[in-house]
Design a protein around this motif. Sequence first.
Motif, short mmCIF file in Angstrom:
data_model
loop_
_atom_site.label_atom_id
_atom_site.label_comp_id
_atom_site.label_asym_id
_atom_site.label_seq_id
_atom_site.Cartn_x
_atom_site.Cartn_y
_atom_site.Cartn_z
N ALA A 64 24.29 33.50 37.57
CA ALA A 64 23.17 33.58 38.37
C ALA A 64 22.83 32.95 39.07
CB ALA A 64 22.14 34.86 37.42
N GLN A 65 22.46 32.21 39.06
CA GLN A 65 22.46 31.34 40.11
C GLN A 65 23.18 30.83 41.01
OE1 GLN A 65 20.36 27.35 39.86
NE2 GLN A 65 19.58 28.26 37.64
N ILE A 66 24.20 30.92 41.05
CA ILE A 66 25.34 30.44 42.05
C ILE A 66 24.87 31.61 43.02
CG2 ILE A 66 28.04 31.11 42.46
CD1 ILE A 66 28.08 29.59 39.76
N ILE A 67 25.30 33.34 42.40
CA ILE A 67 25.04 34.26 42.88
C ILE A 67 23.91 34.66 44.09
CG2 ILE A 67 24.29 36.81 42.65
CD1 ILE A 67 25.87 36.75 40.49
N ASP A 68 22.51 33.99 43.85
CA ASP A 68 20.90 33.74 44.42
C ASP A 68 21.68 32.71 45.65
OD1 ASP A 68 20.63 35.62 42.89
OD2 ASP A 68 18.92 33.37 41.71
N GLU A 69 22.19 31.27 45.46
CA GLU A 69 22.77 30.68 46.46
C GLU A 69 23.80 30.99 47.20
OE1 GLU A 69 20.55 27.67 46.46
OE2 GLU A 69 20.23 28.57 44.74
N ARG A 70 24.17 32.06 46.76
CA ARG A 70 25.45 32.91 48.02
C ARG A 70 24.15 33.28 48.77
NH1 ARG A 70 30.45 32.92 44.02
NH2 ARG A 70 31.05 31.42 44.83
N LYS A 71 23.75 34.16 47.74
CA LYS A 71 22.81 35.46 49.51
C LYS A 71 22.23 34.73 49.96
CE LYS A 71 19.31 36.79 47.28
NZ LYS A 71 17.76 37.50 46.40
N HIS A 72 21.15 33.50 49.47
CA HIS A 72 20.57 32.58 50.47
C HIS A 72 21.32 31.90 51.71
CE1 HIS A 72 18.16 31.57 46.38
NE2 HIS A 72 18.13 33.01 46.88
N ASP A 73 22.14 31.57 50.97
CA ASP A 73 23.20 30.70 52.63
C ASP A 73 23.06 31.92 53.14
OD1 ASP A 73 25.30 29.61 54.14
OD2 ASP A 73 26.69 30.01 51.78
N ARG A 74 23.49 32.83 52.83
CA ARG A 74 23.88 34.49 53.86
C ARG A 74 23.27 34.60 54.28
NH1 ARG A 74 26.64 36.23 49.83
NH2 ARG A 74 24.59 38.10 49.38
N LEU A 75 21.69 35.30 53.79
CA LEU A 75 19.60 35.37 54.01
C LEU A 75 19.91 34.16 55.17
CD1 LEU A 75 18.24 36.62 51.51
CD2 LEU A 75 18.67 37.60 53.48
N PHE A 76 20.64 32.50 55.37
CA PHE A 76 19.57 31.85 56.09
C PHE A 76 20.96 31.91 57.57
CE2 PHE A 76 17.07 29.57 53.24
CZ PHE A 76 16.07 29.24 53.00
N SER A 77 22.01 32.39 57.04
CA SER A 77 23.46 32.08 58.43
C SER A 77 22.79 33.61 58.79
CB SER A 77 24.19 32.22 57.63
OG SER A 77 24.41 31.23 56.53
N GLY A 78 22.34 34.41 58.83
CA GLY A 78 22.09 35.41 59.11
C GLY A 78 20.68 35.22 60.00
N ARG A 79 20.28 34.58 59.70
CA ARG A 79 19.16 34.44 60.24
C ARG A 79 19.31 33.65 61.55
NH1 ARG A 79 15.68 36.58 62.46
NH2 ARG A 79 13.74 35.42 63.31
N LEU A 80 19.94 32.05 61.04
CA LEU A 80 20.70 31.36 61.88
C LEU A 80 21.25 32.11 63.42
CD1 LEU A 80 21.23 28.23 60.25
CD2 LEU A 80 19.89 28.09 61.97
N LYS A 81 22.18 32.72 63.49
CA LYS A 81 22.85 33.72 64.03
C LYS A 81 21.93 34.60 64.73
CE LYS A 81 26.59 37.35 64.83
NZ LYS A 81 27.54 37.78 63.61
N ASP A 82 20.49 35.32 64.58
CA ASP A 82 20.13 36.14 65.52
C ASP A 82 19.23 35.20 65.98
OD1 ASP A 82 20.50 38.46 62.89
OD2 ASP A 82 18.53 37.86 62.29
N LEU A 83 18.85 34.26 65.36
CA LEU A 83 18.42 32.72 66.35
C LEU A 83 19.23 32.45 67.60
CD1 LEU A 83 15.59 32.17 63.87
CD2 LEU A 83 15.17 33.49 65.37
N ASP A 84 20.37 32.33 67.22
CA ASP A 84 22.08 31.64 68.57
C ASP A 84 21.36 30.34 67.70
OD1 ASP A 84 23.49 32.16 69.62
OD2 ASP A 84 22.36 32.03 71.40
N ILE A 85 21.30 29.68 66.80
CA ILE A 85 21.34 28.24 66.28
C ILE A 85 22.28 27.68 65.86
CG2 ILE A 85 20.19 26.67 65.29
CD1 ILE A 85 18.00 28.63 65.22
N ASP A 86 23.02 26.95 66.56
CA ASP A 86 24.34 26.79 65.46
C ASP A 86 24.15 25.60 64.97
OD1 ASP A 86 26.04 27.83 67.39
OD2 ASP A 86 26.01 27.02 68.90
N CYS A 87 24.20 24.69 63.46
CA CYS A 87 24.13 23.83 62.88
C CYS A 87 24.97 23.00 62.09
CB CYS A 87 23.44 24.99 61.81
SG CYS A 87 22.55 25.16 61.30
N PHE A 88 25.46 22.13 62.25
CA PHE A 88 26.37 21.29 61.82
C PHE A 88 25.78 19.81 61.11
CE2 PHE A 88 26.48 21.42 66.83
CZ PHE A 88 27.72 22.33 66.91
N GLY A 89 24.73 20.33 60.26
CA GLY A 89 23.92 19.41 59.09
C GLY A 89 22.96 19.50 58.75
#
Length: 183
Positions: free
Chosen positions: A38-63
């Motif tokens: 269940a935590q793996i599923i949650d963490e994947r969801k969190h990754d998707r949420l943050f990745s989507g937010r970064l894309k919305d804000l046009d931010i490229d991440c490197f680390g």
Amino acid sequence: MKNEEILCSYQKGEERGVWLLIQLKTFAPKDVQEEIDAQIIDERKHDRLFSGRLKDLDIDCFGMNNSLEAVYDLAQACVDRKDWVESITIQAAIEELAMSTFTEKVMELDPGTQKVLREIIHDEARHLAFGLREMGKFAKGNEEKIRNIHLKVLDIFLGVFKDKKYTKQELGRLTATVTKAYK
């Protein structure tokens, strides 16, 4: 730290957390396998949420920031040793740091990011409760091991805070946020 760096660190932490949990599951007690899934599923969801937010804000991440990278390196070392007590201790510390940081930063960020953090905080609270419960099961006889992991995490963050030459006020606020996990 700029909001872009914060968001990148959050996203990279969730990404790295998935990988650590997958490895942790290989030596976790049988009675917690479903919770780890269940935590793996949650963490994947969190990754998707943050990745989507970064894309919305046009931010490229490197680390992620150096202190968080060091904490995840410590977590990886615990998992590599297949030490359940150390691994669950660092897992709980990471979840507490996430909750403390998310709670502290939420009002400083834009409304879209606030929404993401508010959604994630509930999952992080559940993950923290799991880690604390597991630590409680194995605490007797492992007090020194648990204490050493906590001290290593504190040392990582406090060292980074001092190196960045924050003002006394900023250093006090950051130190208070990090030490919440250990009171």
